[in-house]
Write a protein that holds these residues in place. Structure first.
Motif, PDB file in Angstrom:
ATOM      1  N   ARG A  73       0.797  -1.233   0.000  1.00 27.77           N
ATOM      2  CA  ARG A  73       0.000   0.000   0.000  1.00 27.77           C
ATOM      3  C   ARG A  73       0.822   1.272   0.000  1.00 27.77           C
ATOM      4  NH1 ARG A  73      -3.391  -3.620  -1.593  1.00 27.77           N
ATOM      5  NH2 ARG A  73      -3.680  -5.218  -0.013  1.00 27.77           N
ATOM      6  N   ALA A  76      -0.534   4.002  -2.145  1.00 22.83           N
ATOM      7  CA  ALA A  76      -1.810   4.575  -1.702  1.00 22.83           C
ATOM      8  C   ALA A  76      -1.572   5.556  -0.545  1.00 22.83           C
ATOM      9  CB  ALA A  76      -2.771   3.465  -1.289  1.00 22.83           C
ATOM     10  N   PHE A  77      -0.723   5.190   0.399  1.00 25.28           N
ATOM     11  CA  PHE A  77      -0.358   6.114   1.481  1.00 25.28           C
ATOM     12  C   PHE A  77       0.310   7.352   0.881  1.00 25.28           C
ATOM     13  CE2 PHE A  77      -0.752   4.195   5.785  1.00 25.28           C
ATOM     14  CZ  PHE A  77      -1.178   2.919   5.455  1.00 25.28           C
ATOM     15  N   THR A  79       0.049   8.588  -2.032  1.00 18.23           N
ATOM     16  CA  THR A  79      -0.922   9.418  -2.745  1.00 18.23           C
ATOM     17  C   THR A  79      -1.619  10.364  -1.768  1.00 18.23           C
ATOM     18  OG1 THR A  79      -1.252   7.746  -4.455  1.00 18.23           O
ATOM     19  CG2 THR A  79      -3.040   9.345  -4.148  1.00 18.23           C
ATOM     20  N   GLY A  80      -1.987   9.839  -0.603  1.00 20.24           N
ATOM     21  CA  GLY A  80      -2.607  10.682   0.421  1.00 20.24           C
ATOM     22  C   GLY A  80      -1.671  11.773   0.896  1.00 20.24           C
ATOM     23  N   ASN A 105      -2.353  -3.052  -8.156  1.00 17.13           N
ATOM     24  CA  ASN A 105      -3.463  -2.160  -8.506  1.00 17.13           C
ATOM     25  C   ASN A 105      -3.127  -0.695  -8.201  1.00 17.13           C
ATOM     26  OD1 ASN A 105      -6.039  -1.808  -9.558  1.00 17.13           O
ATOM     27  ND2 ASN A 105      -7.002  -1.808  -7.538  1.00 17.13           N
ATOM     28  N   HIS A 106      -2.452  -0.477  -7.080  1.00 15.28           N
ATOM     29  CA  HIS A 106      -2.102   0.900  -6.705  1.00 15.28           C
ATOM     30  C   HIS A 106      -1.082   1.480  -7.687  1.00 15.28           C
ATOM     31  CE1 HIS A 106      -4.388  -0.190  -3.280  1.00 15.28           C
ATOM     32  NE2 HIS A 106      -3.465  -0.982  -2.774  1.00 15.28           N
ATOM     33  N   HIS A 109      -2.896   2.665 -10.830  1.00 12.12           N
ATOM     34  CA  HIS A 109      -3.723   3.862 -10.681  1.00 12.12           C
ATOM     35  C   HIS A 109      -2.914   5.103 -10.305  1.00 12.12           C
ATOM     36  CE1 HIS A 109      -7.519   1.935 -11.537  1.00 12.12           C
ATOM     37  NE2 HIS A 109      -6.977   0.871 -10.984  1.00 12.12           N
ATOM     38  N   ARG A 113      -2.978   8.413 -12.731  1.00 13.33           N
ATOM     39  CA  ARG A 113      -3.234   9.785 -12.270  1.00 13.33           C
ATOM     40  C   ARG A 113      -2.073  10.721 -12.603  1.00 13.33           C
ATOM     41  NH1 ARG A 113      -4.682   6.819  -7.423  1.00 13.33           N
ATOM     42  NH2 ARG A 113      -6.917   6.461  -7.531  1.00 13.33           N
ATOM     43  N   TYR A 258      -1.294  15.460 -11.301  1.00 13.13           N
ATOM     44  CA  TYR A 258      -2.581  15.305 -10.640  1.00 13.13           C
ATOM     45  C   TYR A 258      -2.897  16.394  -9.609  1.00 13.13           C
ATOM     46  CZ  TYR A 258      -6.471  12.937  -8.349  1.00 13.13           C
ATOM     47  OH  TYR A 258      -7.700  12.630  -7.840  1.00 13.13           O
TER      48      TYR A 258
ATOM     49  N   PHE B  26      -9.893  16.428   3.781  1.00  9.24           N
ATOM     50  CA  PHE B  26      -9.440  15.346   2.896  1.00  9.24           C
ATOM     51  C   PHE B  26     -10.405  14.187   3.014  1.00  9.24           C
ATOM     52  CE2 PHE B  26      -7.127  11.750   1.337  1.00  9.24           C
ATOM     53  CZ  PHE B  26      -6.193  12.240   0.436  1.00  9.24           C
ATOM     54  N   MET B  56     -10.393   6.684  -4.812  1.00 13.59           N
ATOM     55  CA  MET B  56      -9.269   5.774  -4.966  1.00 13.59           C
ATOM     56  C   MET B  56      -9.693   4.509  -5.712  1.00 13.59           C
ATOM     57  SD  MET B  56      -6.595   7.324  -3.775  1.00 13.59           S
ATOM     58  CE  MET B  56      -5.328   6.086  -3.480  1.00 13.59           C
ATOM     59  N   GLU B  57      -8.730   3.663  -6.000  1.00 13.44           N
ATOM     60  CA  GLU B  57      -8.982   2.476  -6.818  1.00 13.44           C
ATOM     61  C   GLU B  57      -9.650   1.356  -6.035  1.00 13.44           C
ATOM     62  OE1 GLU B  57      -6.194   4.096  -6.523  1.00 13.44           O
ATOM     63  OE2 GLU B  57      -4.549   2.856  -5.767  1.00 13.44           O
ATOM     64  N   ALA B  61      -6.978   1.240  -0.624  1.00  7.91           N
ATOM     65  CA  ALA B  61      -6.284   2.459  -1.033  1.00  7.91           C
ATOM     66  C   ALA B  61      -6.908   3.679  -0.360  1.00  7.91           C
ATOM     67  CB  ALA B  61      -6.331   2.609  -2.547  1.00  7.91           C
ATOM     68  N   SER B  64      -5.788   3.938   3.192  1.00 10.98           N
ATOM     69  CA  SER B  64      -4.346   4.212   3.183  1.00 10.98           C
ATOM     70  C   SER B  64      -4.091   5.683   2.846  1.00 10.98           C
ATOM     71  CB  SER B  64      -3.643   3.313   2.162  1.00 10.98           C
ATOM     72  OG  SER B  64      -3.882   1.958   2.449  1.00 10.98           O
ATOM     73  N   ALA B  65      -4.800   6.196   1.849  1.00 10.22           N
ATOM     74  CA  ALA B  65      -4.637   7.604   1.470  1.00 10.22           C
ATOM     75  C   ALA B  65      -5.070   8.523   2.608  1.00 10.22           C
ATOM     76  CB  ALA B  65      -5.425   7.911   0.204  1.00 10.22           C
ATOM     77  N   VAL B  66      -6.135   8.131   3.298  1.00  7.25           N
ATOM     78  CA  VAL B  66      -6.631   8.919   4.431  1.00  7.25           C
ATOM     79  C   VAL B  66      -5.562   8.997   5.524  1.00  7.25           C
ATOM     80  CG1 VAL B  66      -8.223   8.712   6.398  1.00  7.25           C
ATOM     81  CG2 VAL B  66      -9.113   8.742   4.063  1.00  7.25           C
ATOM     82  N   GLY B  68      -2.335   8.599   5.123  1.00  9.53           N
ATOM     83  CA  GLY B  68      -1.247   9.420   4.589  1.00  9.53           C
ATOM     84  C   GLY B  68      -1.556  10.902   4.705  1.00  9.53           C
ATOM     85  N   ALA B  69      -2.786  11.262   4.348  1.00  8.44           N
ATOM     86  CA  ALA B  69      -3.186  12.675   4.398  1.00  8.44           C
ATOM     87  C   ALA B  69      -3.165  13.199   5.828  1.00  8.44           C
ATOM     88  CB  ALA B  69      -4.578  12.834   3.797  1.00  8.44           C
TER      89      ALA B  69
END
Lengths: 269, 377
Positions: A73, A76-77, A79-80, A105-106, A109, A113, A258, B26, B56-57, B61, B64-66, B68-69
């Protein structure tokens, strides 16, 4: 130079690292740090994100903002992190299992982006941390502890994948040519978009031993023998191209990044 | 109270309104019924307040993005339903051990698996508590009116920031899609809690050193405090370790920073409890039916009331224990086969009779059904 890099960019109190003797990861890591030093980036604005596996342990040794995430991941991290604070230089360190299998998958994507993240894959053709299982980049026919009779899976060309998915900088290098790694990481970070750098590295402990590849030095030499620079490759007749792995800068494109696109949306209100 | 605006709102909409009021800037999500409106409304609202929305995909994800943000300094949320909630569990555990504030909304639907996507259920109560692996505590809130969704979402962000922990906001399909009148407070009337920032220089900063309240100070990425974040057991610097003493101290602190602050975290509502001899414990949309049932039962002369935990986890142990001691009978009514019943039994069984009534067919439990259960049971 090496001492300077170590003292400036490593958490020296965390050394020695956990990697096996002969592991190529240290070579890659030094090349990355050198690239960051060459670019003169502010350490406080660099964030290095990794997943799970041998190479992903690298973040623990580096004196940047470092995030060692869950398996697969990292992108994905990242990206956040990048989307939340686009000022940061975000670098992802990942392995072939982490990036191409559980995190595949990450990868697709993040590339689609074209988010400004530099992804560096330490490809050692094996799951090292868990003891030598075959990965999506283990060459067909090669052995792993879960492929005792030889791997029947076709292996991935990760650079082709990243390019097709939309990465705007794609390159490949090996631990035989350290300067090429550094150059590519520099270019990757400079590229305002998704950069994908695959680095072929060595795992003498598992991949090498299972497949009778010899010691670390011999394995590094073999990396030189099986690879060919993209310019030389393009000049080769078709029949001589077979079984060669192409290294160098493989693809470049310019496409709006992006977070910049989203910032335009915010500004439009 | 002087009011700014009165709105007719859906539960999912109130969730976004509350989140933005709490400072959410976010959102990362993935479409899933019956939570999708939360993503849709966030997508429309966030860029207008300088916030970020990303689809997200997949569900993994998104969480995970949350996370990270949040590390990068934004108040962040994701929303999902049962199947997606299952997918997010590993990363929720990451947020627990790495102490990263975030809010995860689960608008429950019938399960297991794809189940009944458009029908209400309360089958994820235990998944909220124990969904991620390993020993941990968790905060999970569960509103039962649209206004409560608004307030509880704000509370979810505040608790996440205060205790540096993921907070789960449970709803069910009925609460998510129901429309009610909501009186929104003025901006200044909302109490906002932000994460504690470092009080020392970067050289002296220990990112996982607990202060008196067991919650470490949190530097955001990019603020000059470079440190390591990991899902491995780690020391005060965030560095991985297998030291048994450090491991035990860390896991116990993570649990105790929540369990020792139950009084601050717990919120509940009581209905007609003043002279009650029996009590029904219910939450979410079920609590609404229970209120009607209690009115009917009261008309028939029964001294019965409702205890509605809004904080589902950690459970209101003290209050439940008191009910155990004072009530002739405790009835737990829920849209599952007895998940919260287990918790109420655990606390109250030694004092009084505890009985459960559940339903798992995708229909709300009706007041008449509850009346029959109380009268016959």
């Amino acid at each position: 130079m090496t001492n300077y890099l170590i003292e400036k960019y490593y958490r020296t109190e965390r050394l020695p690292h956990i990697w096996c003797p002969g592991c190529g990861n240290g070579i890659v890591l030094k090349a990355i740090v050198k690239a960051i030093d060459n670019l003169n980036l502010n350490q406080n604005e660099v964030c290095v994100v990794s997943g799970i596996g041998c190479s992903s342990r690298a973040t623990g040794y580096l004196d940047f903002n470092t995030v060692h995430t869950t398996h697969g991941r990292a992108l994905a991290f990242a990206t956040g992190i990048k989307f939340a604070n686009p000022k940061l230089h975000v670098v992802v360190i990942t392995g072939d299992g982490d990036c191409a299998a559980i995190g595949g998958n990450h990868l697709i994507h993040a590339a689609r982006r074209n988010i400004d993240i530099t992804t560096i894959v330490f490809n050692n053709n094996i799951y090292g941390m868990t003891g030598g299982q075959y990965s999506p980049t283990t060459p067909t026919g090669d052995k792993g502890t879960t492929a005792p009779y030889g791997n029947i899976d076709p292996n991935f060309d990760l650079c082709e994948l990243a390019k097709s998915a939309g990465a705007t900088y794609v390159s490949r290098s090996t631990v035989y040519g350290v300067n090429m790694i550094t150059k590519q990481v520099e270019e990757g970070i400079k590229n305002k978009g998704f950069s994908f750098i695959e680095i072929l590295t060595t795992c003498p402990t598992y991949y090498g031993r299972k497949n009778k590849k010899g010691n670390a030095a011999e394995m590094i030499k073999q990396l030189n023998e099986i690879t060919i620079n993209v310019n030389a490759y393009n000049n080769l007749p078709q029949e001589k191209r077979e079984n060669k792995i192409v290294i160098g800068e493989l693809y470049k494109d310019i496409r709006e990044e992006y977070t910049e696109k989203y910032d335009r949306l915010i500004k439009s209100f | 109270m002087t009011v700014e605006k009165i709105k007719l709102m859906q539960g999912n909409e109130a969730c976004v309104e509350g989140a933005v009021a709490a400072g959410m800037r976010f959102f990362a999500g993935y479409p899933i019924t019956p939570s999708t409106e939360i993503a849709e409304i966030s997508a429309a609202k966030l860029p207008r307040v300088g916030g970020k929305f990303i689809q997200m995909e997949d569900e993994i994800a998104s969480i995970s993005a949350v996370i990270g943000a949040s590390l990068a300094g934004k108040k962040a949320m994701t929303a999902t339903s049962g199947p997606g909630f299952s997918l997010k569990q590993e990363s929720i555990g990451y947020a627990v051990i790495a102490e990263i504030p975030c809010v995860i909304v689960n608008v429950q639907r019938g399960g297991p698996s794809t189940g009944m996507p458009t029908s209400p259920a309360q089958g994820d109560v235990m998944q909220a508590r124990w969904g991620t692996h390993g020993d941990h505590s968790i905060i999970a809130l569960y509103p039962s009116t649209v206004k409560e969704v608004y307030d509880t979402t704000i509370k979810a962000f505040n608790l996440a920031e205060k205790y540096r922990t993921p907070v789960i906001l449970l709803m069910d399909e009925v609460i998510g899609h129901m429309r009610e009148k909501v009186v929104l407070p003025r901006e200044g009337e909302i109490k906002i809690y932000n994460r504690k920032k470092p009080t020392v220089s970067p050289e002296e900063y220990k990112p996982y050193k607990a202060t008196d309240d067991m919650v470490p100070e949190m530097a955001n990425i990019g603020e000059g405090y470079r440190y390591h974040v990991t899902g491995l057991v780690h020391d005060e610097f965030g560095n991985p370790t297998n030291n048994n003493v450090t491991a035990e101290e860390l896991i116990k602190r993570l649990v105790n920073k929540i369990e020792n602050n139950i009084d601050d975290i717990v919120e509940y509502e009581e209905y007609k409890m003043e002279d009650a001899e029996e009590v029904i414990v219910a939450y979410g949309s079920t609590a609404r039916s229970v209120k009607s049932a209690i009115d009917i039962l009261r008309d028939r002369g029964r001294k019965i009331g409702l205890f509605k935990p809004i904080t589902i986890w950690p459970s209101p142990k003290k209050e439940l224990e008191l009910l155990g001691k004072n009530m002739k009978r405790i009835l737990v009514v829920e849209m599952n086969m007895g998940q919260y019943l287990l918790e109420v039994e655990r606390i109250c069984r030694k004092y009084t009779e505890v009985k459960g009534y559940g339903r798992v067919n995708g229909e709300l439990i009706s007041p008449n059904e509850i009346v029959s259960f109380v009268e016959e049971g």
